[in-house]
Design a protein around this motif. Structure first.
Motif, PDB file in Angstrom:
ATOM      1  N   LYS A  69    -116.565 -37.531 -81.320  1.00 30.93           N
ATOM      2  CA  LYS A  69    -117.355 -38.567 -82.005  1.00 30.93           C
ATOM      3  C   LYS A  69    -116.601 -39.120 -83.206  1.00 30.93           C
ATOM      4  O   LYS A  69    -116.683 -40.311 -83.507  1.00 30.93           O
ATOM      5  CB  LYS A  69    -118.699 -37.982 -82.468  1.00 30.93           C
ATOM      6  CG  LYS A  69    -119.682 -37.801 -81.332  1.00 30.93           C
ATOM      7  CD  LYS A  69    -120.981 -37.265 -81.898  1.00 30.93           C
ATOM      8  CE  LYS A  69    -121.861 -36.740 -80.775  1.00 30.93           C
ATOM      9  NZ  LYS A  69    -122.924 -35.872 -81.291  1.00 30.93           N
ATOM     10  N   GLU A  76    -113.658 -47.374 -84.441  1.00 33.37           N
ATOM     11  CA  GLU A  76    -114.499 -48.515 -84.826  1.00 33.37           C
ATOM     12  C   GLU A  76    -114.264 -48.944 -86.267  1.00 33.37           C
ATOM     13  O   GLU A  76    -114.229 -50.123 -86.574  1.00 33.37           O
ATOM     14  CB  GLU A  76    -115.981 -48.163 -84.648  1.00 33.37           C
ATOM     15  CG  GLU A  76    -116.427 -48.362 -83.223  1.00 33.37           C
ATOM     16  CD  GLU A  76    -117.857 -47.934 -82.989  1.00 33.37           C
ATOM     17  OE1 GLU A  76    -118.391 -47.145 -83.789  1.00 33.37           O
ATOM     18  OE2 GLU A  76    -118.429 -48.375 -81.976  1.00 33.37           O
ATOM     19  N   THR A 352    -113.405 -46.664 -74.782  1.00 35.80           N
ATOM     20  CA  THR A 352    -114.011 -47.339 -75.923  1.00 35.80           C
ATOM     21  C   THR A 352    -114.755 -46.305 -76.775  1.00 35.80           C
ATOM     22  O   THR A 352    -115.045 -45.198 -76.316  1.00 35.80           O
ATOM     23  CB  THR A 352    -115.041 -48.402 -75.472  1.00 35.80           C
ATOM     24  OG1 THR A 352    -116.107 -47.725 -74.799  1.00 35.80           O
ATOM     25  CG2 THR A 352    -114.415 -49.426 -74.543  1.00 35.80           C
ATOM     26  N   LYS A 354    -117.774 -46.356 -77.574  1.00 36.49           N
ATOM     27  CA  LYS A 354    -119.058 -46.045 -76.924  1.00 36.49           C
ATOM     28  C   LYS A 354    -118.852 -44.988 -75.836  1.00 36.49           C
ATOM     29  O   LYS A 354    -119.623 -44.031 -75.723  1.00 36.49           O
ATOM     30  CB  LYS A 354    -119.604 -47.349 -76.329  1.00 36.49           C
ATOM     31  CG  LYS A 354    -121.043 -47.247 -75.943  1.00 36.49           C
ATOM     32  CD  LYS A 354    -121.593 -48.604 -75.517  1.00 36.49           C
ATOM     33  CE  LYS A 354    -122.846 -48.373 -74.672  1.00 36.49           C
ATOM     34  NZ  LYS A 354    -123.091 -49.454 -73.736  1.00 36.49           N
ATOM     35  N   GLN A 355    -117.801 -45.175 -75.052  1.00 34.25           N
ATOM     36  CA  GLN A 355    -117.532 -44.200 -73.986  1.00 34.25           C
ATOM     37  C   GLN A 355    -117.208 -42.819 -74.564  1.00 34.25           C
ATOM     38  O   GLN A 355    -117.629 -41.799 -74.036  1.00 34.25           O
ATOM     39  CB  GLN A 355    -116.385 -44.692 -73.102  1.00 34.25           C
ATOM     40  CG  GLN A 355    -116.783 -45.888 -72.242  1.00 34.25           C
ATOM     41  CD  GLN A 355    -115.628 -46.445 -71.438  1.00 34.25           C
ATOM     42  OE1 GLN A 355    -114.482 -46.443 -71.898  1.00 34.25           O
ATOM     43  NE2 GLN A 355    -115.909 -46.927 -70.239  1.00 34.25           N
ATOM     44  N   ARG A 357    -118.356 -41.607 -77.278  1.00 29.19           N
ATOM     45  CA  ARG A 357    -119.618 -40.988 -77.723  1.00 29.19           C
ATOM     46  C   ARG A 357    -120.424 -40.474 -76.539  1.00 29.19           C
ATOM     47  O   ARG A 357    -121.054 -39.427 -76.616  1.00 29.19           O
ATOM     48  CB  ARG A 357    -120.453 -41.997 -78.515  1.00 29.19           C
ATOM     49  CG  ARG A 357    -119.899 -42.231 -79.879  1.00 29.19           C
ATOM     50  CD  ARG A 357    -120.919 -42.830 -80.830  1.00 29.19           C
ATOM     51  NE  ARG A 357    -120.227 -43.128 -82.060  1.00 29.19           N
ATOM     52  CZ  ARG A 357    -119.686 -44.317 -82.347  1.00 29.19           C
ATOM     53  NH1 ARG A 357    -119.825 -45.328 -81.500  1.00 29.19           N
ATOM     54  NH2 ARG A 357    -119.038 -44.493 -83.466  1.00 29.19           N
ATOM     55  N   ILE A 358    -120.383 -41.232 -75.443  1.00 30.68           N
ATOM     56  CA  ILE A 358    -121.134 -40.792 -74.261  1.00 30.68           C
ATOM     57  C   ILE A 358    -120.531 -39.498 -73.709  1.00 30.68           C
ATOM     58  O   ILE A 358    -121.262 -38.552 -73.379  1.00 30.68           O
ATOM     59  CB  ILE A 358    -121.170 -41.923 -73.214  1.00 30.68           C
ATOM     60  CG1 ILE A 358    -122.190 -42.962 -73.690  1.00 30.68           C
ATOM     61  CG2 ILE A 358    -121.524 -41.388 -71.823  1.00 30.68           C
ATOM     62  CD1 ILE A 358    -122.140 -44.265 -72.986  1.00 30.68           C
ATOM     63  N   ALA A 399    -122.040 -45.800 -67.902  1.00 27.56           N
ATOM     64  CA  ALA A 399    -121.045 -46.076 -68.946  1.00 27.56           C
ATOM     65  C   ALA A 399    -119.720 -46.561 -68.354  1.00 27.56           C
ATOM     66  O   ALA A 399    -118.729 -46.685 -69.077  1.00 27.56           O
ATOM     67  CB  ALA A 399    -120.813 -44.821 -69.768  1.00 27.56           C
TER      68      ALA A 399
END
Ligand code: SF4
Lengths: 556, 101
Positions: A69, A76, A352, A354-355, A357-358, A399
């Motif tokens: 994370k 970011e 990414t 987001k990925q 984090r997933i 995702a």
């Protein structure tokens, strides 16, 4: 997994503080670029084609969800919202700004990470089998040893200025997933006649300009002797490795020029004195490291296999994901999931924020908080319950992370090449993208079967092209990108260096050329289990050369 | 075949941003290749490079790159590496210089 002790914390924080001062002095003009460059490289900061690049070490490819994370947060806050996972099990950020890098390093230190020794002529990040601690075929988890080596090599005063960079890879399994035969030192866990675990030590493997398969220098090394023995190898190399020519400075050249038998004698001689003088870490310390790599407390409730098979059978996409991306875990209720970072048409190894984090979320919810980075640029959930596979698949699918192509044609390795790397002679990423689009039908890829295509953008071979079943090397041929094909390489326990197929192909020709190799293979194979590598080893290069160069072979 | 000798431009990476910059006729720096000053004379090019290298407070890694006059009468790259440097990575059209045009 390993948690930093106070010493590690202080060491890493002090380095960040020191680097912050160096950046300030560079910015106010008191350091020239020539003075600053080696300092920034020691902290993983490169200057590439379009921007700076920060290479962050992920020791033996192991991460927890908090670290993943944080990697997402960094991408970011200070980069462009993604990261690139590399063949060295590292992550690279392609767009950091110079003034932000000390803050990035502090953010890494917050989660016990750093970028030290990811550059320079020192012992680099120790890599290991990405299935370590989970694989069904494992003798012992190699990571406690890898961690011991990390601690030993970190800032080791004697080995900061070796003739050249030095890479160590480890596997605890007979099936070599860590390419140990293509590293300066390869360490394989083995058992002796008495059944005791120890190490087989290889030296002198490496790719690059002069690719070589590592040679066994010690068939069985008792575990307790590891550090004095590795130290003996490094001492012999440090003194005898060539410093007159950068291209001949790796230990593989020393092995080649001196001969493994002579070198073994030298090493054993130093080892004898090392054994007496070396301060081997106390047993409590080794035990404390080992304790941190104990398997998680598994949920042992029996998986209802009947129910699971029905769920899998009912969804063809899930079925193909399970068939392709799942590997056997030593615990029968569990499985290893490989998350492919190779979507069709995507950049191999990119994820990414987001990925990230997933994937971290999945590790937290279903995977005992563990993640791994593979040298094949994928992410692994090493321990998940088999009955959670359908749910995990669903989350991954949403995702864009459920491409069922692990071990297949589109699961390619590609180095950054001339889209990022200042050393590149040609691009590699778009070749991978176009190849994967040309073979986008996963059913076709499954029919073709296990196939490893590996692409490098220059002779340094970060994309491991020499050990690809099909290797592609991008070169600059009189100002035009040209791609050379090698065939029959293998990076596993049956390692071999691919052979050059013939003259190179232009950027436009390379995808059709690979297609001709695949067509040729499909025509001559004897059934589905006759893999590309098997066929190549049986029939040799000739049929493939005919397919690649029909005109020349016709007139020859 | 003798190697064609092209005129040169001076290029580098910006110290803070890390992105590609080109030296203009006034000795300033531009992010556009077409603003670069083209040197036909080797000595002039080398002097210009030296001048660039002295500006260590704002750039890193200055060097001379081959260039030629393009169709619009302005300098354009000769080698594909320099052409990529004017654009950015081919896998993300929204990253690098190409994103700004
Ligand atoms: S193989 Fe060459 S182009 Fe690719 S990352 Fe390594 S140095 Fe750069």
């Amino acid at each position: 997994m390993y948690n930093y002790n106070q010493f590690d914390h202080d060491f890493v924080r002090n380095r960040v503080k020191e680097f912050r001062g160096q950046v300030e002095r560079r910015l106010d003009g008191s350091l020239t670029e020539d003075e600053f460059k080696p300092l920034r490289l020691m902290n993983g900061l490169y200057l590439q084609l379009h921007a700076y690049m920060l290479r962050v070490a992920i020791p033996y490819g192991t991460l927890n969800s908090r670290q993943m994370k944080q990697l997402a947060m960094i991408s970011e806050k200070w980069d462009k919202g993604y990261g690139h996972f590399t063949t060295r099990q590292n992550i690279q950020y392609n767009w950091p700004k110079l003034k932000d890098t000390p803050d990035i390093l502090d953010a890494l230190a917050d989660v016990e990470m750093h970028a030290i020794q990811t550059s320079g002529n020192c012992v680099r990040n120790v890599t290991a089998d990405h299935f370590a601690g989970a694989a069904a075929d494992e003798i012992e988890d190699p990571r406690p040893t890898a961690e011991l080596l990390r601690q030993w090599s970190m800032d080791h005063p004697e080995f900061q200025f070796l003739p050249r960079k030095f890479k160590i890879a480890m596997t605890g399994s007979p099936n070599d997933r860590a390419v140990t035969k293509a590293h300066d030192i390869g360490i394989r866990m083995v058992r002796n006649d008495k059944g005791e675990p120890g190490y087989e030590i290889l030296i002198g493997g490496g790719l690059g300009r002069t690719p070589m398969i590592g040679k066994v220098v010690r068939e069985f090394l008792p575990k307790a002797d590891l550090l004095p023995y590795v130290e003996a190898i490094l001492q012999v190399y440090n003194l005898n490795g060539r410093r007159d020519n950068k291209y001949k400075a790796r230990i593989k050249i020393l092995v080649h020029e001196t001969g493994i038998d002579t070198l073994r004698e030298w090493i054993e001689e130093v080892f004898e004195t090392q054994k007496i003088h070396h301060q081997t870490p106390p047993a409590e310390m080794i035990e404390a490291i080992e304790a941190q790599f104990q398997p998680p407390k598994f949920d042992n409730a029996k998986v209802d296999e009947d129910k699971l098979s029905k769920i899998i059978a009912a969804d063809p996409l899930l079925r193909s994901f399970v068939e392709t991306n799942i590997s056997e875990h030593f615990d029968s209720n569990h499985a290893i999931v490989t998350i492919s970072l190779k979507p069709i048409g995507g950049t191999p190894g990119d994820a990414t924020a987001k990925q990230m984090r997933i994937m971290a979320g999945l590790a937290e919810a279903y995977g005992y908080d563990e993640l791994r980075v593979s040298h094949e640029q994928n992410i692994i959930l090493p321990h998940v319950r088999r009955d959670d596979l359908p749910e995990i698949y669903k989350v991954l699918k949403d995702a864009g992370l459920a491409t069922a192509n692990v071990g297949l044609l589109s699961d390619m390795i590609a180095c950054p090449g001339m889209d990022y790397c200042a050393l590149a002679t040609a691009r590699s990423i778009p070749v991978a993208q176009e190849l994967s689009i040309a073979f986008e039908d996963l059913k076709l890829q499954q029919d073709i079967g296990p196939l490893k295509i590996k692409i490098s953008g220059c002779i340094n071979a970060c994309g491991h092209h020499h050990v690809g079943h099909i290797g592609i090397l991008g070169l600059d041929k009189a100002g035009v990108e040209s791609y050379q094909i090698t065939l029959g390489g293998d990076g596993t326990q049956t390692a071999s260096i691919g052979e050059r197929a013939g003259p190179g192909f232009s950027y436009e020709e390379i995808v059709p050329a690979v297609s001709r190799i695949i067509d040729c293979y499909m025509n001559i194979r004897e059934g589905k289990n006759d893999t590309f590598l098997d066929v190549y080893r049986r029939v040799g290069a000739d049929p493939f050369k005919e397919a690649l160069y029909p005109e020349e072979t016709a007139t020859a | 075949m003798a190697r064609v000798v092209y005129p040169k431009i001076v290029t580098a990476n910006h110290l803070l941003e890390g992105d590609v910059i080109y030296m203009t006729a006034s000795g300033d720096w531009s992010r556009k290749h077409e603003d670069a000053k083209l040197y036909e004379d080797r000595h002039e090019a080398e002097d210009a490079l030296k001048f660039a290298q002295e500006q260590a407070h704002m750039l890193a890694g200055a060097y001379l790159a081959d260039a030629q006059i393009g169709k619009n009468g302005k300098p354009e790259p000769v080698h594909f590496r320099e052409a990529f440097r004017t654009r950015g990575p081919s896998n993300y059209p929204n990253h690098g210089k190409q994103a700004e045009v």
